[in-house]
Design a protein around this motif. Structure first.
Motif, mmCIF file in Angstrom:
data_model
loop_
_atom_site.group_PDB
_atom_site.id
_atom_site.type_symbol
_atom_site.label_atom_id
_atom_site.label_comp_id
_atom_site.label_asym_id
_atom_site.label_seq_id
_atom_site.Cartn_x
_atom_site.Cartn_y
_atom_site.Cartn_z
ATOM 1 N N ASP A 151 0.839 -1.192 0.000
ATOM 2 C CA ASP A 151 0.000 0.000 0.000
ATOM 3 C C ASP A 151 0.877 1.248 0.000
ATOM 4 O O ASP A 151 1.923 1.274 0.647
ATOM 5 C CB ASP A 151 -0.891 0.024 1.241
ATOM 6 N N PRO A 152 0.471 2.300 -0.704
ATOM 7 C CA PRO A 152 1.290 3.520 -0.753
ATOM 8 C C PRO A 152 1.597 4.053 0.645
ATOM 9 O O PRO A 152 0.747 4.037 1.539
ATOM 10 C CB PRO A 152 0.407 4.499 -1.537
ATOM 11 N N ILE A 153 2.830 4.519 0.812
ATOM 12 C CA ILE A 153 3.293 5.014 2.100
ATOM 13 C C ILE A 153 4.235 6.190 1.875
ATOM 14 O O ILE A 153 4.886 6.294 0.831
ATOM 15 C CB ILE A 153 4.007 3.893 2.899
ATOM 16 N N ILE A 154 4.288 7.115 2.826
ATOM 17 C CA ILE A 154 5.275 8.188 2.814
ATOM 18 C C ILE A 154 6.617 7.561 3.207
ATOM 19 O O ILE A 154 6.721 6.928 4.258
ATOM 20 C CB ILE A 154 4.904 9.310 3.796
ATOM 21 N N VAL A 155 7.648 7.746 2.398
ATOM 22 C CA VAL A 155 8.870 6.967 2.588
ATOM 23 C C VAL A 155 9.582 7.278 3.902
ATOM 24 O O VAL A 155 10.273 6.419 4.449
ATOM 25 C CB VAL A 155 9.847 7.137 1.398
ATOM 26 N N ALA B 88 11.803 13.195 1.739
ATOM 27 C CA ALA B 88 11.284 11.904 2.205
ATOM 28 C C ALA B 88 9.930 12.057 2.874
ATOM 29 O O ALA B 88 9.171 11.083 2.963
ATOM 30 C CB ALA B 88 12.279 11.264 3.174
ATOM 31 N N SER B 89 9.608 13.253 3.322
ATOM 32 C CA SER B 89 8.333 13.475 4.010
ATOM 33 C C SER B 89 7.177 13.765 3.059
ATOM 34 O O SER B 89 6.022 13.859 3.497
ATOM 35 C CB SER B 89 8.469 14.630 5.007
ATOM 36 N N ILE B 90 7.457 13.889 1.757
ATOM 37 C CA ILE B 90 6.377 14.182 0.806
ATOM 38 C C ILE B 90 6.317 13.190 -0.347
ATOM 39 O O ILE B 90 5.447 13.292 -1.199
ATOM 40 C CB ILE B 90 6.487 15.620 0.244
ATOM 41 N N GLY C 263 -0.284 6.304 8.081
ATOM 42 C CA GLY C 263 0.918 6.131 7.286
ATOM 43 C C GLY C 263 2.101 5.576 8.033
ATOM 44 O O GLY C 263 3.164 5.397 7.464
ATOM 45 N N GLU C 264 1.938 5.300 9.338
ATOM 46 C CA GLU C 264 3.062 4.783 10.114
ATOM 47 C C GLU C 264 3.298 3.312 9.807
ATOM 48 O O GLU C 264 2.374 2.567 9.465
ATOM 49 C CB GLU C 264 2.798 4.953 11.615
#
Length: 295
Positions: A10-14, A76-78, A237-238
């Motif tokens: 599943d998509p995640i913020i890296v 990395a936050s976006i 997102g964690e």
């Protein structure tokens, strides 16, 4: 020795994986916990996919240490993606340069490597003779990883493998690639070991190998988070390691080191095995042929 982490699901913020965990990849860049070499400050790289834009991945690399690059810490936050590879480097073969930073992009593929072909320079000329023209012209750097990927892609074409490759075809191609290299070493009377902790992906499926030509001397760790769910709406997102059965798995994670203290969730990938994570999150392990360094 290098460290890396790979994610598919599943998509995640890296940043939730490479920065936030207690033993994140960023932490490992200055204090690796499961490596004889604790500092990996010779550059880093991040490769990720956005299939809505194109099938080829994006790349962000730097020769700065990961802990000291504001572009990485900010971006990395976006960056949100369903698949990424991230790597921090402790240079062995090849100098500290952008061209030698992992991961490497070959068409729609990304590949990264923790390990080395010891005495690589002694077989480099001979290895080039095994490459087809397309693979040879693709190489831009000096490290052994690019030559391994070039040889794998050459073998992929010469074996006339049609995409998507079957699991057995992937096993056979990696077996041939490792054997080709060891034959070159044997012809030169070289009996040093080779280590291949490798991840290869096209953004939809991920393949990883943990391979050493002398398994008794394999010192490079590699883990798979066996039960993992990363539901963005549920966990904001964690990274969460949840007790889930296989058919509910929503993400898969491969890492040089355990990122969290949840010991029972981290499974060590067996020595000289290949693991395939398919797009449906089905995970299978395959034994690779063992090739002695002096064969």
């Amino acid at each position: 020795m290098c460290r890396f982490v790979a994610y598919l699901g599943d998509p995640i913020i890296v940043e939730k994986i490479i920065i936030k965990p207690a033993n994140s990849l960023l932490h490992q860049s200055y204090e690796a916990e499961e490596s004889a070499m604790t500092v990996n400050g010779d550059g880093f790289g991040l490769g990720w996919y956005n299939s809505k834009v194109r099938k080829e991945p994006g790349l962000f690399k730097s020769v700065l240490p990961a802990w000291n690059d504001m572009n990485l810490l900010s971006n990395a936050s976006i960056i949100k993606t369903n698949c990424f590879l991230a790597h921090i480097r402790a240079a062995t073969t090849g100098g500290v340069s952008i061209e030698n930073c992992h991961p490497f992009k070959y068409d729609e593929y990304l590949m990264m490597h923790n390990g080395s072909i010891q005495d690589f320079e002694k077989i480099k000329f001979n290895l080039v003779s095994l490459l087809d023209e397309e693979a040879f012209l693709w190489i831009k750097g000096q490290n052994d990883t690019q030559y391994i990927l070039a040889l794998f892609m050459t073998n992929f074409r010469e074996m006339e493998i049609v995409k998507p490759a079957s699991h057995q075809q992937l096993v056979d191609c990696f077996n041939k690639t490792f054997l080709d290299i060891e034959k070159l070493k044997s012809a030169k009377g070289i009996d040093s070991i080779s280590n291949y902790n490798i991840v290869l992906t096209n953004g939809e499926r991920m393949i990883a190998t943990r391979y050493c030509t002398d398994p008794t001397k394999d010192s490079r760790s590699l883990y798979f988070a066996e039960k993992i769910a990363c539901n963005i709406s549920k966990h904001n997102g964690e990274l969460k390691l949840d007790d889930v059965v296989t058919h509910e798995r929503s993400a898969a994670l491969i890492s040089s080191e355990k990122l969290t203290a949840d010991e029972h969730f981290w499974k060590e990938i067996p020595k000289n095995h290949l693991v395939v994570i398919d797009s449906d999150m089905e995970v299978t392990f395959h034994k690779l042929a063992e090739v002695k360094s002096n064969s």
